[in-house]
Enzyme design. Structure first.
Site, PDB file in Angstrom:
ATOM      1  N   ARG A  95      33.971  49.287  50.175  1.00 50.11           N
ATOM      2  CA  ARG A  95      33.552  48.801  51.498  1.00 50.11           C
ATOM      3  C   ARG A  95      32.049  48.496  51.518  1.00 50.11           C
ATOM      4  O   ARG A  95      31.349  48.759  52.512  1.00 50.11           O
ATOM      5  CB  ARG A  95      33.868  49.822  52.602  1.00 50.11           C
ATOM      6  CG  ARG A  95      35.358  50.143  52.771  1.00 50.11           C
ATOM      7  CD  ARG A  95      36.106  48.937  53.324  1.00 50.11           C
ATOM      8  NE  ARG A  95      37.478  49.267  53.682  1.00 50.11           N
ATOM      9  CZ  ARG A  95      38.512  49.191  52.841  1.00 50.11           C
ATOM     10  NH1 ARG A  95      38.329  48.796  51.587  1.00 50.11           N
ATOM     11  NH2 ARG A  95      39.725  49.461  53.256  1.00 50.11           N
ATOM     12  N   SER A 128      40.561  50.526  60.238  1.00 51.83           N
ATOM     13  CA  SER A 128      39.929  51.843  60.038  1.00 51.83           C
ATOM     14  C   SER A 128      38.556  51.844  60.703  1.00 51.83           C
ATOM     15  O   SER A 128      37.744  50.962  60.442  1.00 51.83           O
ATOM     16  CB  SER A 128      39.716  52.120  58.548  1.00 51.83           C
ATOM     17  OG  SER A 128      40.937  52.083  57.861  1.00 51.83           O
ATOM     18  N   GLU A 182      32.874  52.108  59.784  1.00 51.73           N
ATOM     19  CA  GLU A 182      33.131  50.901  58.981  1.00 51.73           C
ATOM     20  C   GLU A 182      32.771  49.604  59.719  1.00 51.73           C
ATOM     21  O   GLU A 182      32.032  48.782  59.168  1.00 51.73           O
ATOM     22  CB  GLU A 182      34.597  50.847  58.533  1.00 51.73           C
ATOM     23  CG  GLU A 182      34.868  49.650  57.624  1.00 51.73           C
ATOM     24  CD  GLU A 182      36.321  49.423  57.324  1.00 51.73           C
ATOM     25  OE1 GLU A 182      36.907  50.225  56.589  1.00 51.73           O
ATOM     26  OE2 GLU A 182      36.880  48.412  57.817  1.00 51.73           O
TER      27      GLU A 182
HETATM   28  P1  FAD Z   1      33.835  39.640  61.445  1.00 47.11           P
HETATM   29  O1  FAD Z   1      34.329  40.898  62.066  1.00 47.11           O
HETATM   30  O2  FAD Z   1      33.728  38.444  62.310  1.00 47.11           O
HETATM   31  O3  FAD Z   1      32.413  39.939  60.770  1.00 47.11           O
HETATM   32  C1  FAD Z   1      32.239  41.041  59.921  1.00 47.11           C
HETATM   33  C2  FAD Z   1      30.817  40.968  59.326  1.00 47.11           C
HETATM   34  O4  FAD Z   1      30.705  39.814  58.496  1.00 47.11           O
HETATM   35  C3  FAD Z   1      29.730  40.806  60.382  1.00 47.11           C
HETATM   36  O5  FAD Z   1      28.605  41.528  59.936  1.00 47.11           O
HETATM   37  C4  FAD Z   1      29.453  39.301  60.403  1.00 47.11           C
HETATM   38  O6  FAD Z   1      28.165  38.983  60.851  1.00 47.11           O
HETATM   39  C5  FAD Z   1      29.623  38.971  58.918  1.00 47.11           C
HETATM   40  N1  FAD Z   1      30.055  37.589  58.658  1.00 47.11           N
HETATM   41  C6  FAD Z   1      31.160  36.979  59.133  1.00 47.11           C
HETATM   42  N2  FAD Z   1      31.268  35.733  58.621  1.00 47.11           N
HETATM   43  C7  FAD Z   1      30.196  35.564  57.800  1.00 47.11           C
HETATM   44  C8  FAD Z   1      29.734  34.484  56.985  1.00 47.11           C
HETATM   45  N3  FAD Z   1      30.385  33.320  56.900  1.00 47.11           N
HETATM   46  N4  FAD Z   1      28.586  34.667  56.283  1.00 47.11           N
HETATM   47  C9  FAD Z   1      27.885  35.831  56.347  1.00 47.11           C
HETATM   48  N5  FAD Z   1      28.280  36.867  57.111  1.00 47.11           N
HETATM   49  C10 FAD Z   1      29.417  36.741  57.824  1.00 47.11           C
HETATM   50  N6  FAD Z   1      39.441  45.678  55.969  1.00 47.11           N
HETATM   51  C11 FAD Z   1      39.735  46.024  54.701  1.00 47.11           C
HETATM   52  O7  FAD Z   1      38.870  45.966  53.819  1.00 47.11           O
HETATM   53  N7  FAD Z   1      40.981  46.447  54.346  1.00 47.11           N
HETATM   54  C12 FAD Z   1      41.989  46.544  55.250  1.00 47.11           C
HETATM   55  O8  FAD Z   1      43.100  46.920  54.889  1.00 47.11           O
HETATM   56  C13 FAD Z   1      41.705  46.181  56.591  1.00 47.11           C
HETATM   57  N8  FAD Z   1      42.680  46.269  57.529  1.00 47.11           N
HETATM   58  C14 FAD Z   1      42.396  45.941  58.820  1.00 47.11           C
HETATM   59  C15 FAD Z   1      43.419  46.029  59.773  1.00 47.11           C
HETATM   60  C16 FAD Z   1      43.186  45.687  61.096  1.00 47.11           C
HETATM   61  C17 FAD Z   1      44.305  45.793  62.101  1.00 47.11           C
HETATM   62  C18 FAD Z   1      41.897  45.241  61.493  1.00 47.11           C
HETATM   63  C19 FAD Z   1      41.641  44.830  62.900  1.00 47.11           C
HETATM   64  C20 FAD Z   1      40.871  45.142  60.544  1.00 47.11           C
HETATM   65  C21 FAD Z   1      41.108  45.496  59.212  1.00 47.11           C
HETATM   66  N9  FAD Z   1      40.111  45.436  58.220  1.00 47.11           N
HETATM   67  C22 FAD Z   1      40.396  45.750  56.928  1.00 47.11           C
HETATM   68  C23 FAD Z   1      38.726  45.019  58.576  1.00 47.11           C
HETATM   69  C24 FAD Z   1      38.526  43.484  58.630  1.00 47.11           C
HETATM   70  O9  FAD Z   1      39.745  42.816  58.699  1.00 47.11           O
HETATM   71  C25 FAD Z   1      37.743  42.965  57.422  1.00 47.11           C
HETATM   72  O10 FAD Z   1      36.489  43.610  57.348  1.00 47.11           O
HETATM   73  C26 FAD Z   1      37.501  41.450  57.486  1.00 47.11           C
HETATM   74  O11 FAD Z   1      36.955  40.987  56.278  1.00 47.11           O
HETATM   75  C27 FAD Z   1      36.577  41.043  58.628  1.00 47.11           C
HETATM   76  O12 FAD Z   1      36.643  39.632  58.716  1.00 47.11           O
HETATM   77  P2  FAD Z   1      36.201  38.859  60.014  1.00 47.11           P
HETATM   78  O13 FAD Z   1      36.272  37.401  59.723  1.00 47.11           O
HETATM   79  O14 FAD Z   1      36.996  39.323  61.185  1.00 47.11           O
HETATM   80  O15 FAD Z   1      34.691  39.315  60.134  1.00 47.11           O
HETATM   81  N1  EPU Z   2      46.775  60.290  56.678  1.00 50.90           N
HETATM   82  C1  EPU Z   2      47.120  61.336  57.489  1.00 50.90           C
HETATM   83  N2  EPU Z   2      47.066  61.136  58.840  1.00 50.90           N
HETATM   84  C2  EPU Z   2      46.680  59.961  59.398  1.00 50.90           C
HETATM   85  C3  EPU Z   2      46.309  58.897  58.557  1.00 50.90           C
HETATM   86  C4  EPU Z   2      46.357  59.084  57.184  1.00 50.90           C
HETATM   87  O1  EPU Z   2      47.461  62.424  57.016  1.00 50.90           O
HETATM   88  O2  EPU Z   2      46.663  59.870  60.618  1.00 50.90           O
HETATM   89  C5  EPU Z   2      46.878  60.463  55.213  1.00 50.90           C
HETATM   90  C6  EPU Z   2      48.059  59.650  54.656  1.00 50.90           C
HETATM   91  O3  EPU Z   2      49.267  60.379  54.740  1.00 50.90           O
HETATM   92  C7  EPU Z   2      47.637  59.396  53.234  1.00 50.90           C
HETATM   93  C8  EPU Z   2      46.120  59.278  53.344  1.00 50.90           C
HETATM   94  O4  EPU Z   2      45.747  59.900  54.581  1.00 50.90           O
HETATM   95  O5  EPU Z   2      47.951  60.502  52.422  1.00 50.90           O
HETATM   96  C9  EPU Z   2      45.631  57.837  53.283  1.00 50.90           C
HETATM   97  O6  EPU Z   2      46.245  57.103  54.351  1.00 50.90           O
HETATM   98  P1  EPU Z   2      46.565  55.524  54.215  1.00 50.90           P
HETATM   99  O7  EPU Z   2      47.331  55.258  52.969  1.00 50.90           O
HETATM  100  O8  EPU Z   2      47.173  55.092  55.510  1.00 50.90           O
HETATM  101  O9  EPU Z   2      45.165  54.858  53.990  1.00 50.90           O
HETATM  102  P2  EPU Z   2      43.757  55.089  54.684  1.00 50.90           P
HETATM  103  O10 EPU Z   2      42.890  55.833  53.735  1.00 50.90           O
HETATM  104  O11 EPU Z   2      43.915  55.675  56.034  1.00 50.90           O
HETATM  105  C10 EPU Z   2      42.754  52.928  53.658  1.00 50.90           C
HETATM  106  C11 EPU Z   2      41.863  51.816  54.119  1.00 50.90           C
HETATM  107  C12 EPU Z   2      42.681  50.775  54.869  1.00 50.90           C
HETATM  108  C13 EPU Z   2      43.708  50.203  53.907  1.00 50.90           C
HETATM  109  C14 EPU Z   2      44.610  51.355  53.427  1.00 50.90           C
HETATM  110  C15 EPU Z   2      45.581  50.904  52.355  1.00 50.90           C
HETATM  111  C16 EPU Z   2      39.637  52.673  54.417  1.00 50.90           C
HETATM  112  C17 EPU Z   2      38.596  53.119  55.381  1.00 50.90           C
HETATM  113  N3  EPU Z   2      40.812  52.327  54.960  1.00 50.90           N
HETATM  114  O12 EPU Z   2      43.255  53.580  54.816  1.00 50.90           O
HETATM  115  O13 EPU Z   2      41.793  49.732  55.242  1.00 50.90           O
HETATM  116  O14 EPU Z   2      44.495  49.221  54.530  1.00 50.90           O
HETATM  117  O15 EPU Z   2      43.800  52.406  52.840  1.00 50.90           O
HETATM  118  O16 EPU Z   2      44.881  50.646  51.178  1.00 50.90           O
HETATM  119  O17 EPU Z   2      39.393  52.647  53.223  1.00 50.90           O
HETATM  120  C18 EPU Z   2      40.337  49.019  56.994  1.00 50.90           C
HETATM  121  O18 EPU Z   2      39.416  49.113  56.171  1.00 50.90           O
HETATM  122  O19 EPU Z   2      40.154  48.606  58.162  1.00 50.90           O
HETATM  123  C19 EPU Z   2      41.695  49.399  56.600  1.00 50.90           C
HETATM  124  C20 EPU Z   2      42.730  49.390  57.429  1.00 50.90           C
END
Ligand code: FAD
Ligand code: EPU
Length: 342
Positions: A165, A235, A331
């Site tokens: 991240r 997250s 995050e």
């Molecule tokens: P924004 O939120 O619009 O911006 C994020 C940052 O990037 C800001 O600082 C912004 O200024 C900058 N930025 C945006 N565009 C540009 C550009 N063109 N040039 C320079 N800077 C820029 N993230 C994960 O890593 N793994 C996950 O599994 C994951 N799951 C998610 C699930 C949900 C339901 C949600 C809501 C979010 C999740 N995220 C996850 C976080 C998010 O989706 C990512 O961080 C994504 O890359 C953000 O993209 P965005 O276009 O929405 O960026």
């Molecule tokens: N867990 C619990 N309780 C909860 C949530 C999680 O006990 O309420 C335990 C799960 O059972 C598991 C562990 O925590 O043993 C990890 O949970 P999970 O696999 O759901 O992943 P996470 O660590 O909660 C991370 C990323 C997610 C990404 C998933 C899958 C971060 C901060 N988050 O979540 O990214 O999708 O792994 O790879 O690293 C995001 O960054 O926005 C995001 C959603």
């Protein structure tokens, strides 16, 4: 035709946390020339600049002064390179739509990153990752424009200093570049990555990129709230990285704590588990809550603002710190550091 420069533009629907926000000025350039013109205008006028993608990892203040630029160029194309394929994707391409188009073409490498919200331009900022794969592993190059002098540059994955991240775009280059295009390196040779959780069981014996992406989407839909129905930013905290001694101490008292040793000797802990064990799953206060299925996700029921959200997040992190002695780091990124919080 040039995009319109909009005044007092409402961003309430442009962020997945559903936080109320008005941009003093807003523009959505449709090609690189328009983007450069918008950046030059902000520089000339001395307007603070905020880059916006899909707004899925941002905490927006009530008012964003200056200019908000949302790159809207959204073409992508393939370049064959032997068994590998280079994918060029402009900043405004919706990440998940790109992933699904590529897995449908049988390309390997990106399938575990299905259903991550947001646009391609933001993907390198925090080096998006899920299900055992991170963007940095497949990134060939990032094209960008430097904000100080308007010059274009190309960076390799090594230049981006990717971590968990993390990237140089959150460090030395924070707020100093606009990413215009990604180049990703995918493969036609099967190389499934099914080690995370129960992904292997969910995919079955004949993995294809599409089958893996569909399994990832199914798992994610079970756990994570859809921002369209319940506002959230995924997250809210990073999984904490602690030293080996701290991990040993915690594991002695809590053998069930999910933990993942890292190559540098540190250990990554599951923040969701820590919050869950504090009894906070489903806890609500005011307009915000801890999601009832995934404690790492904070949700917004509507009517709240950024200041209340940050207070609520502090309360959650405070309980984890008190009970486990582990500090949680946020995050999502705070936009427009000079703006007023709602
Ligand atoms: P924004 O939120 O619009 O911006 C994020 C940052 O990037 C800001 O600082 C912004 O200024 C900058 N930025 C945006 N565009 C540009 C550009 N063109 N040039 C320079 N800077 C820029 N993230 C994960 O890593 N793994 C996950 O599994 C994951 N799951 C998610 C699930 C949900 C339901 C949600 C809501 C979010 C999740 N995220 C996850 C976080 C998010 O989706 C990512 O961080 C994504 O890359 C953000 O993209 P965005 O276009 O929405 O960026
Ligand atoms: N867990 C619990 N309780 C909860 C949530 C999680 O006990 O309420 C335990 C799960 O059972 C598991 C562990 O925590 O043993 C990890 O949970 P999970 O696999 O759901 O992943 P996470 O660590 O909660 C991370 C990323 C997610 C990404 C998933 C899958 C971060 C901060 N988050 O979540 O990214 O999708 O792994 O790879 O690293 C995001 O960054 O926005 C995001 C959603």
């Amino acid at each position: 035709m040039s995009p319109r420069l909009l005044a007092e533009h409402d961003l309430g629907r442009a962020n997945t946390l559903g936080l109320p926000c008005v941009a003093e000025r807003f523009i959505a350039p449709r090609d690189e020339r328009q983007l450069c013109e918008a950046l030059a205008l902000a520089e000339r006028e001395g307007w603070p600049l905020t880059l916006l993608g899909g707004g899925s990892n941002l905490i927006l203040p009530e008012r964003l002064p200056g200019l908000v630029v949302q790159p809207a160029m959204a073409d992508w194309w393939l370049e064959e390179r032997g068994d590998e394929v280079l994918v060029h994707a402009e900043a405004g391409v919706v990440w998940h739509e790109l992933v699904m188009a590529l897995v449908q073409r049988g390309l390997w490498g990106i399938e575990n990153l299905a259903l991550i919200p947001g646009h391609c331009g933001a993907a390198p900022i925090q080096n998006i990752g899920a299900y055992g794969v991170e963007l940095g592993e497949m990134l060939e190059a990032v094209h960008l424009v430097r904000l100080d002098d308007g010059r274009e540059a190309v960076m390799t994955a090594a230049d981006c200093a990717f971590g968990y991240r993390d990237s140089v775009f959150k460090g030395a280059l924070d707020g100093r570049v606009a990413i215009t295009r990604l180049v990703l390196r995918l493969s036609r040779t099967p190389r499934p990555r099914l080690g995370y959780g129960d992904l292997a069981t969910r995919v079955g014996s004949e993995p294809t990129p599409l089958a893996v992406a569909e399994a990832v989407c199914a798992i994610r839909r079970e756990k994570l709230p859809d921002p369209l129905t319940l506002a959230n930013a995924g997250s809210f905290f990073k999984n904490p990285l602690v030293d080996a001694g701290t991990a040993r101490r915690l594991l002695a008292g809590h053998p069930g704590l999910p933990h993942f040793p890292q190559p540098d000797g540190r250990v990554k802990l599951a923040a969701g588990w820590l919050i869950d064990r504090c009894g906070l799953k489903g806890w609500c206060r005011g307009h915000f809550g801890v999601h009832r299925r995934q404690a790492l996700v904070l949700v917004h029921f509507g009517g709240g603002g950024a200041a209340e959200l940050l207070d609520f997040a502090d309360a959650v992190a405070g309980q984890v710190s008190e009970r486990f002695g582990v500090a949680l780091e946020r995050e999502p990124r705070l936009a427009g550091k000079g703006g007023t919080l709602a």
